[in-house]
Each structure stands twice: as structure tokens, then as C-alpha cells.
Design an enzyme around this catalytic site. Sequence first.
Site, mmCIF file in Angstrom:
data_model
loop_
_atom_site.group_PDB
_atom_site.id
_atom_site.type_symbol
_atom_site.label_atom_id
_atom_site.label_comp_id
_atom_site.label_asym_id
_atom_site.label_seq_id
_atom_site.Cartn_x
_atom_site.Cartn_y
_atom_site.Cartn_z
ATOM 1 N N CYS A 23 0.864 -1.192 0.000
ATOM 2 C CA CYS A 23 0.000 0.000 0.000
ATOM 3 C C CYS A 23 0.895 1.235 0.000
ATOM 4 O O CYS A 23 2.120 1.126 -0.138
ATOM 5 C CB CYS A 23 -0.978 -0.013 1.173
ATOM 6 S SG CYS A 23 -0.211 0.100 2.801
ATOM 7 N N ASP A 62 -8.478 4.042 1.770
ATOM 8 C CA ASP A 62 -7.363 4.225 2.696
ATOM 9 C C ASP A 62 -7.869 4.763 4.043
ATOM 10 O O ASP A 62 -8.317 5.907 4.135
ATOM 11 C CB ASP A 62 -6.354 5.200 2.084
ATOM 12 C CG ASP A 62 -5.029 5.162 2.809
ATOM 13 O OD1 ASP A 62 -5.019 4.795 4.005
ATOM 14 O OD2 ASP A 62 -4.010 5.489 2.189
ATOM 15 N N ASN A 121 2.416 1.509 4.113
ATOM 16 C CA ASN A 121 2.770 0.268 4.830
ATOM 17 C C ASN A 121 2.581 0.413 6.352
ATOM 18 O O ASN A 121 3.317 -0.191 7.136
ATOM 19 C CB ASN A 121 4.207 -0.187 4.495
ATOM 20 C CG ASN A 121 4.551 -1.606 4.921
ATOM 21 O OD1 ASN A 121 5.697 -1.905 5.213
ATOM 22 N ND2 ASN A 121 3.585 -2.494 4.987
ATOM 23 N N CYS A 142 -1.081 1.096 7.417
ATOM 24 C CA CYS A 142 -2.513 0.834 7.642
ATOM 25 C C CYS A 142 -2.992 -0.450 6.958
ATOM 26 O O CYS A 142 -3.227 -1.464 7.617
ATOM 27 C CB CYS A 142 -3.363 2.013 7.155
ATOM 28 S SG CYS A 142 -3.055 3.561 8.028
ATOM 29 N N ARG A 143 -3.147 -0.399 5.625
ATOM 30 C CA ARG A 143 -3.804 -1.502 4.922
ATOM 31 C C ARG A 143 -2.922 -2.735 4.714
ATOM 32 O O ARG A 143 -3.340 -3.862 5.008
ATOM 33 C CB ARG A 143 -4.341 -1.022 3.559
ATOM 34 C CG ARG A 143 -5.461 -0.019 3.677
ATOM 35 C CD ARG A 143 -5.716 0.683 2.360
ATOM 36 N NE ARG A 143 -4.570 1.502 1.958
ATOM 37 C CZ ARG A 143 -4.439 2.126 0.807
ATOM 38 N NH1 ARG A 143 -5.407 2.019 -0.097
ATOM 39 N NH2 ARG A 143 -3.386 2.856 0.548
ATOM 40 N N SER A 144 -1.704 -2.547 4.184
ATOM 41 C CA SER A 144 -0.898 -3.742 3.864
ATOM 42 C C SER A 144 -0.405 -4.495 5.099
ATOM 43 O O SER A 144 -0.372 -5.735 5.069
ATOM 44 C CB SER A 144 0.236 -3.428 2.877
ATOM 45 O OG SER A 144 1.144 -2.497 3.402
HETATM 46 P P1 4NP Z 1 -1.662 2.997 4.009
HETATM 47 O O1 4NP Z 1 -2.185 4.421 4.525
HETATM 48 O O2 4NP Z 1 -1.173 3.210 2.599
HETATM 49 O O3 4NP Z 1 -2.856 2.120 4.059
HETATM 50 O O4 4NP Z 1 -0.557 2.575 4.962
HETATM 51 C C1 4NP Z 1 -1.394 5.588 4.609
HETATM 52 C C2 4NP Z 1 -0.447 5.705 5.598
HETATM 53 C C3 4NP Z 1 0.295 6.875 5.720
HETATM 54 C C4 4NP Z 1 0.061 7.924 4.846
HETATM 55 C C5 4NP Z 1 -0.892 7.792 3.858
HETATM 56 C C6 4NP Z 1 -1.615 6.629 3.727
HETATM 57 N N1 4NP Z 1 0.792 9.127 4.991
HETATM 58 O O5 4NP Z 1 0.454 10.117 4.299
HETATM 59 O O6 4NP Z 1 1.736 9.180 5.810
#
Ligand code: 4NP
Length: 155
Positions: free
Chosen positions: A8, A123, A11, A13-15
Amino acid sequence: MIHVLFVCLGNICRSPMAEALFRDLLKKEGLTGKLAVDSAATSSWHIGDPPHQGTLAILKKYNISSEGLVGRKLTKEDFEKFDYIIGMDETNTKDIAKITGRPSHPKIIRLLDLTELKKDVPDPYYTGDFEETYRLVSEGCRALLEKIRKEHHLV
Ligand code: 4NP
């Protein structure tokens, strides 16, 4: 050994949720020794970080271990190492192709394209809805395991 990588944007939240959930599923199905699971980001923002509090809370709620989850960035070498490279949304799959230097390849898959839903996993970093993420990622992980079972003749 069959190698599965969830990817994702951050790395955190989702993955990592998918990594933990899929590992839990393998354990319940008695397939732990046959598959190796990892996750990675398309960005460099959270290298070395633990998962987001929202992801940790959901995993705890559903009694799934979050052991060993640490943020890392996807590398070009991951393309050769992994048999399935699973993006959470369409931007992820495009970025996976860019980072690994490969155009679209059958091993690069958007998770919910394996289900009837055929859509992105929203997300939760932005939506705040980690429960929705859990539901969708669970459904995607079950579909992925069915695909791998068929392709590798696992019982
Ligand atoms: P992920 O979500 O892709 O599901 O891990 C996010 C985590 C951090 C950020 C954006 C999306 N960020 O902007 O730091």
C-alpha cells in the site's frame, strides 16, 4: 515456498493489516509452512515504523497477532522474490509496476479484483474507517488464498 507481498502507500494501515490477517488465515488453515507473507510501501514515509494505531486496534479486537510488522519500502528485487504482489488500490498497482520496473504482470494484482467487488480498498489513513478496511481486506485475503490453493494444488 510461495511468497506473497501486500503493498500500500504507507505500509502502516492496509498492507500490514493484510499481512497479519493473511498469516492468521494460513495458521487456521494449517498452511503456515507453505507460504511466506510480507508487506511493503510504495512511499518512503514510514520506513521502520510500527503499524498505525487504528490497524493495531483492529487486529487486537479480532485477536490477530501484529508481531513483526515494520514499515519498509518496496524494492525492484521484490519483483523476482515474490510470486504474488498484491496492491490495495489502483494507484498501488501502478506504482508497483513503476518501482519494480515491470509493466503490468499477472503477479501484480489489486486485492479486490480477486472478489466480486472489483474496487480499491479505501485508505483508512484518510477515511478513519478501519472496520471497513478489515472487512474488505478479509474478503480479499480469503479470495487470494483460494486462488493460490488452485494454482499450487494445495489442499
Ligand atoms: P496505508 O495508509 O497506505 O494504508 O498505509 C497511509 C499511511 C500513511 C500515509 C498515507 C496513507 N501518509 O500520508 O503518511
